[in-house]
Design a protein around this motif. Structure first.
Motif, PDB file in Angstrom:
ATOM      1  N   PRO A   5       2.825  -8.488  12.957  1.00 44.42           N
ATOM      2  CA  PRO A   5       2.956  -7.594  12.089  1.00 44.42           C
ATOM      3  C   PRO A   5       4.524  -7.618  11.357  1.00 44.42           C
ATOM      4  O   PRO A   5       4.777  -7.292  10.353  1.00 44.42           O
ATOM      5  N   LEU A   6       5.630  -7.785  12.250  1.00 45.83           N
ATOM      6  CA  LEU A   6       6.721  -8.380  11.545  1.00 45.83           C
ATOM      7  C   LEU A   6       6.941  -9.319  10.540  1.00 45.83           C
ATOM      8  O   LEU A   6       7.670  -8.879   9.541  1.00 45.83           O
ATOM      9  N   ARG A   7       6.108 -10.188  10.669  1.00 41.10           N
ATOM     10  CA  ARG A   7       6.262 -11.270   9.761  1.00 41.10           C
ATOM     11  C   ARG A   7       5.584 -10.803   8.407  1.00 41.10           C
ATOM     12  O   ARG A   7       5.857 -11.065   7.279  1.00 41.10           O
ATOM     13  N   ALA A   8       4.176 -10.166   8.659  1.00 47.47           N
ATOM     14  CA  ALA A   8       3.412  -9.682   7.508  1.00 47.47           C
ATOM     15  C   ALA A   8       4.546  -8.841   6.761  1.00 47.47           C
ATOM     16  O   ALA A   8       4.685  -8.591   5.543  1.00 47.47           O
ATOM     17  N   GLY A   9       5.318  -7.816   7.530  1.00 46.70           N
ATOM     18  CA  GLY A   9       6.182  -6.991   6.788  1.00 46.70           C
ATOM     19  C   GLY A   9       7.322  -7.576   5.869  1.00 46.70           C
ATOM     20  O   GLY A   9       7.671  -7.308   4.862  1.00 46.70           O
TER      21      GLY A   9
END
Length: 192
Positions: A5-9
């Protein structure tokens, strides 16, 4: 990993910054002291246009008086610009490019080696920009040419990271600040 999720964000944030850069491209206008004329296309071995190369040459010459310094090119592709710069200075030219991911094929690396092979003042640092900057042991940098990933986040990073290594009176140039396709480069330079 790609699914985190952090990478997607972060990817979402980066894309939003690029969209904003395109929408405000004219707002981030940079003053030109000369106008491009003639061929505005790069070659098969360099996306740097003849006009841009002339600007780089003038900037390199303007820093020639800064002794005991280095020239750094971040993002070297096939070495055409690296060879051009190195052939016009006696300073060491550090070519920073890991040759992995986008624009990092084995063919590009081979062409880089051919283009710079006869130039004793070229030092290839085959690592990402951040790693090369963190491990920098070279002299202060008098001329820095940023020609790596052409988006606002990466150009901002390169400017911030490498600025700490600059000699007093040194110059920083960034490629494609005049190209709407790479609006983030102009925005990053505008805010530097």
């Amino acid at each position: 990993p790609r699914w985190h999720p952090l990478r997607a964000g972060y990817v979402g944030y980066s894309r939003a910054q690029e969209l904003l850069s395109r929408q405000r491209f004219a707002h981030y206008a940079l003053p030109l002291t000369a106008q491009a004329d003639g061929d505005t296309r790069g070659s098969a071995n360099s996306a740097v246009t003849p006009f841009q190369l002339a600007c780089l040459t003038r900037a390199l010459e303007a820093t020639e008086h800064l002794q005991d310094t280095a020239v750094v090119e971040v993002g070297t592709y096939r070495g055409a610009t690296t060879a051009h710069l190195a052939s016009r200075t006696t300073r060491r030219v550090f070519a920073v490019d890991p040759y992995m991911g986008y624009g990092g094929s084995a063919e590009d690396l081979a062409l880089f080696k051919v283009a710079t092979g006869g130039l004793a003042n070229v030092v290839h640092q085959r690592m990402p920009s951040g790693e090369a900057c963190r491990s920098w042991t070279g002299p202060p940098i008098s001329f820095l040419f940023i020609d790596a990933v052409h988006d606002v986040v990466n150009v901002r990073f390169d400017i911030a990271a490498w600025s700490k290594q600059m000699a007093a009176g040194g110059l920083i140039a960034a490629h494609d600040t005049d190209n709407l396709l790479f609006a983030g480069t102009r925005r990053a330079v505008f805010h530097a």
